[in-house]
Design an enzyme around this catalytic site. Structure first.
Site, PDB file in Angstrom:
ATOM      1  N   LYS A   1      30.990 -39.809 -42.700  1.00  0.00           N
ATOM      2  CA  LYS A   1      30.683 -39.658 -41.435  1.00  0.00           C
ATOM      3  C   LYS A   1      31.061 -38.029 -41.382  1.00  0.00           C
ATOM      4  O   LYS A   1      32.157 -37.388 -41.711  1.00  0.00           O
ATOM      5  CB  LYS A   1      31.218 -40.226 -40.228  1.00  0.00           C
ATOM      6  CG  LYS A   1      31.157 -39.674 -38.977  1.00  0.00           C
ATOM      7  CD  LYS A   1      31.807 -40.550 -37.776  1.00  0.00           C
ATOM      8  CE  LYS A   1      31.645 -39.762 -36.501  1.00  0.00           C
ATOM      9  NZ  LYS A   1      32.114 -40.559 -35.208  1.00  0.00           N
TER      10      LYS A   1
ATOM     11  N   LYS B   1      36.080 -31.618 -34.695  1.00  0.00           N
ATOM     12  CA  LYS B   1      36.540 -32.831 -35.457  1.00  0.00           C
ATOM     13  C   LYS B   1      36.506 -32.468 -36.997  1.00  0.00           C
ATOM     14  O   LYS B   1      36.560 -33.392 -37.834  1.00  0.00           O
ATOM     15  CB  LYS B   1      35.500 -33.916 -35.185  1.00  0.00           C
ATOM     16  CG  LYS B   1      35.523 -34.375 -33.551  1.00  0.00           C
ATOM     17  CD  LYS B   1      35.085 -35.526 -33.230  1.00  0.00           C
ATOM     18  CE  LYS B   1      34.984 -35.964 -31.770  1.00  0.00           C
ATOM     19  NZ  LYS B   1      34.480 -37.255 -31.410  1.00  0.00           N
TER      20      LYS B   1
ATOM     21  N   GLU C   1      35.011 -41.234 -50.332  1.00  0.00           N
ATOM     22  CA  GLU C   1      35.129 -42.040 -49.181  1.00  0.00           C
ATOM     23  C   GLU C   1      34.417 -43.448 -49.179  1.00  0.00           C
ATOM     24  O   GLU C   1      35.227 -44.447 -48.586  1.00  0.00           O
ATOM     25  CB  GLU C   1      34.385 -41.353 -48.045  1.00  0.00           C
ATOM     26  CG  GLU C   1      34.904 -40.018 -47.504  1.00  0.00           C
ATOM     27  CD  GLU C   1      36.117 -40.335 -46.685  1.00  0.00           C
ATOM     28  OE1 GLU C   1      36.799 -41.525 -46.353  1.00  0.00           O
ATOM     29  OE2 GLU C   1      36.851 -39.530 -46.012  1.00  0.00           O
TER      30      GLU C   1
ATOM     31  N   LYS D   1      26.297 -41.084 -41.781  1.00  0.00           N
ATOM     32  CA  LYS D   1      26.125 -40.437 -40.360  1.00  0.00           C
ATOM     33  C   LYS D   1      26.307 -38.961 -40.582  1.00  0.00           C
ATOM     34  O   LYS D   1      27.221 -38.717 -40.969  1.00  0.00           O
ATOM     35  CB  LYS D   1      26.955 -41.252 -39.318  1.00  0.00           C
ATOM     36  CG  LYS D   1      26.724 -40.959 -38.069  1.00  0.00           C
ATOM     37  CD  LYS D   1      27.916 -41.595 -37.412  1.00  0.00           C
ATOM     38  CE  LYS D   1      27.720 -40.790 -35.802  1.00  0.00           C
ATOM     39  NZ  LYS D   1      28.682 -41.593 -35.012  1.00  0.00           N
TER      40      LYS D   1
ATOM     41  N   SER E   1      22.025 -39.448 -32.045  1.00  0.00           N
ATOM     42  CA  SER E   1      21.566 -38.998 -30.781  1.00  0.00           C
ATOM     43  C   SER E   1      20.921 -37.732 -30.956  1.00  0.00           C
ATOM     44  O   SER E   1      19.956 -37.641 -30.121  1.00  0.00           O
ATOM     45  CB  SER E   1      22.774 -38.651 -29.630  1.00  0.00           C
ATOM     46  OG  SER E   1      23.933 -37.921 -30.290  1.00  0.00           O
TER      47      SER E   1
HETATM   48  C1  PBG Z   1      32.813 -41.305 -31.945  1.00  0.00           C
HETATM   49  C2  PBG Z   1      31.332 -41.198 -32.269  1.00  0.00           C
HETATM   50  C3  PBG Z   1      30.481 -40.282 -32.187  1.00  0.00           C
HETATM   51  C4  PBG Z   1      29.183 -40.929 -32.732  1.00  0.00           C
HETATM   52  C5  PBG Z   1      29.372 -42.552 -32.538  1.00  0.00           C
HETATM   53  N1  PBG Z   1      30.813 -42.631 -32.557  1.00  0.00           N
HETATM   54  C6  PBG Z   1      30.112 -39.062 -31.813  1.00  0.00           C
HETATM   55  C7  PBG Z   1      31.582 -38.264 -32.777  1.00  0.00           C
HETATM   56  O1  PBG Z   1      31.998 -38.322 -33.735  1.00  0.00           O
HETATM   57  O2  PBG Z   1      31.814 -37.287 -31.845  1.00  0.00           O
HETATM   58  C8  PBG Z   1      27.842 -40.451 -32.710  1.00  0.00           C
HETATM   59  C9  PBG Z   1      26.644 -41.023 -32.339  1.00  0.00           C
HETATM   60  C10 PBG Z   1      25.399 -40.222 -31.927  1.00  0.00           C
HETATM   61  O3  PBG Z   1      25.713 -39.019 -32.111  1.00  0.00           O
HETATM   62  O4  PBG Z   1      24.567 -40.915 -31.628  1.00  0.00           O
HETATM   63  N2  PBG Z   1      33.856 -42.102 -32.475  1.00  0.00           N
END
Ligand code: PBG
Length: 353
Positions: free
Chosen positions: A222, A245, A261, A276, A302
């Site tokens: 991620k 983050k 990972e 992701k 998203s």
């Molecule tokens: C946080 C989390 C995120 C998403 C899923 N779980 C956002 C982040 O890491 O800030 C993102 C999903 C998306 O953007 O559709 N644990």
């Protein structure tokens, strides 16, 4: 391919000018890849990858209330749903044949604190929704997100000390969160926090409590991505998030590190792994599937959804085609499935044929 002598004239070079051109250009037209594309049946016959409803996981946002749905401004067509509405959508999803849902809460800001205590509250939105959906629609899979960000006042996935995100202390809380979700009936635990060692800790906690059959889908690779923007609107963390983050999510510049990972998460007991965001990281999807051959998923996040939906709203692209094409790309890159906000729309489109 032979180079000389030029294999002309050909009977299918229709007129003299075309023939002359072909000879002049030394085209070798024994190989015409267009033949297999000449009609719909021929294209279907040689198609290498197919998108089906079985490839979809539908992420859903939860909010307090009854019979309540509110639009997410930055995600046209996506709503935050009260628990009863989510249960109704789960029924619709099951009817459409969507295998699983992923649940994300918009937690009342008054319930957020530095420790993300609401994550461990049996009465929280995710727990209530999991219970209700499993009661009413047991045949659909429920994936629950393990991370603290929807519950913390600072919007981070872990516990903080000053500006630092604490790893080991966070992992202990995440294991408790996972256990609670399993007790509520979650089928798949999906840690998205990117702390070190959390998959192993969660597996141990689940097994100790007898939840041997609860799967773990690790957000293994991620990245610290700009494409999460609209999600943070949806769960209400974009305004509260302090800093970024990058001390726990991966550097977008790295590919080989993703393999480490994934290797670690598999060693720690992950049943499935995820990459992701999605489209900008198809190379990672491919490498992961190619290297490990395990069930591999991508999250079409998203921001990816928002770009397609917004351009489609303006009439700049054909939204339905862009949706299908982007999802097919994940299959081509080796993914077994995709988390996508388009899930119900794709399922409906696939049903129409
Ligand atoms: C946080 C989390 C995120 C998403 C899923 N779980 C956002 C982040 O890491 O800030 C993102 C999903 C998306 O953007 O559709 N644990």
């Amino acid at each position: 391919m032979s180079s000389s002598p030029t294999p002309f004239p050909r009977p299918n070079a229709r007129d003299a000018a075309a023939l002359e051109y072909a000879v002049e250009a030394r085209l070798d037209l024994r190989h015409r890849l267009r033949r297999n594309r000449k009609s719909d049946w021929a294209r279907r016959l040689v198609r290498e990858n197919t998108l089906t409803v079985d490839d979809l996981i539908w992420p859903i946002f939860l909010v307090e209330g009854r019979a309540h749905r509110e639009p997410v401004a930055s995600m046209p067509g996506v709503f935050r749903l009260s628990v009863d509405e989510a249960a109704a959508e789960a029924e619709r999803a099951a009817e459409l044949g969507i295998p699983a849902l992923a649940l994300f809460p918009f937690t009342d800001p008054a319930l957020r604190d530095a420790h993300g205590s609401e994550a461990l509250n049996e009465g929280n939105l995710v727990c209530r929704a999991t219970k209700l959906i499993k009661e009413r629609t047991p045949q659909i899979g429920i994936v629950t997100d393990v991370a603290l960000d929807p519950y913390t006042s600072h919007g981070h996935d872990g516990l903080m000390e000053g500006e630092r995100i604490l790893n080991d202390e966070t992992v202990a809380t995440l294991a408790a969160q996972a256990l609670l979700q399993a007790r509520m009936g979650a089928d798949v635990i999906a840690p998205s926090d990117m702390m070190d060692g959390r998959v192993g800790a969660i597996r141990l906690a689940l097994d100790d409590a007898g939840f041997h059959d609860v799967q773990i889908m690790a957000y293994a690779a991620k990245y610290a991505s700009a494409f999460y923007g609209p999600f943070r609107d949806a769960v209400g963390t974009s305004k509260t998030l302090v800093g970024d983050k990058r001390t726990y999510q991966m550097d977008p510049a790295n590919a080989r590190e993703a393999l480490r990972e994934v290797a670690l998460d598999l060693e720690e007991g992950a049943d499935m792994v995820m990459v992701k965001p999605g489209l900008a990281y198809l190379d990672i999807c491919w490498r992961v599937k190619d290297t490990f051959g395990v069930p591999t998923f991508a999250y079409q996040v998203s921001g990816e959804y928002a770009m397609i939906a917004a351009a489609a709203e303006r009439g700049w692209i054909d939204g339905e085609r862009a949706m299908t094409e982007s999802l097919l790309a994940f299959k081509r890159a080796g993914c077994d499935g995709v988390l996508t906000y388009f899930a119900p729309r794709v399922a409906e489109a696939l049903r129409r044929g």
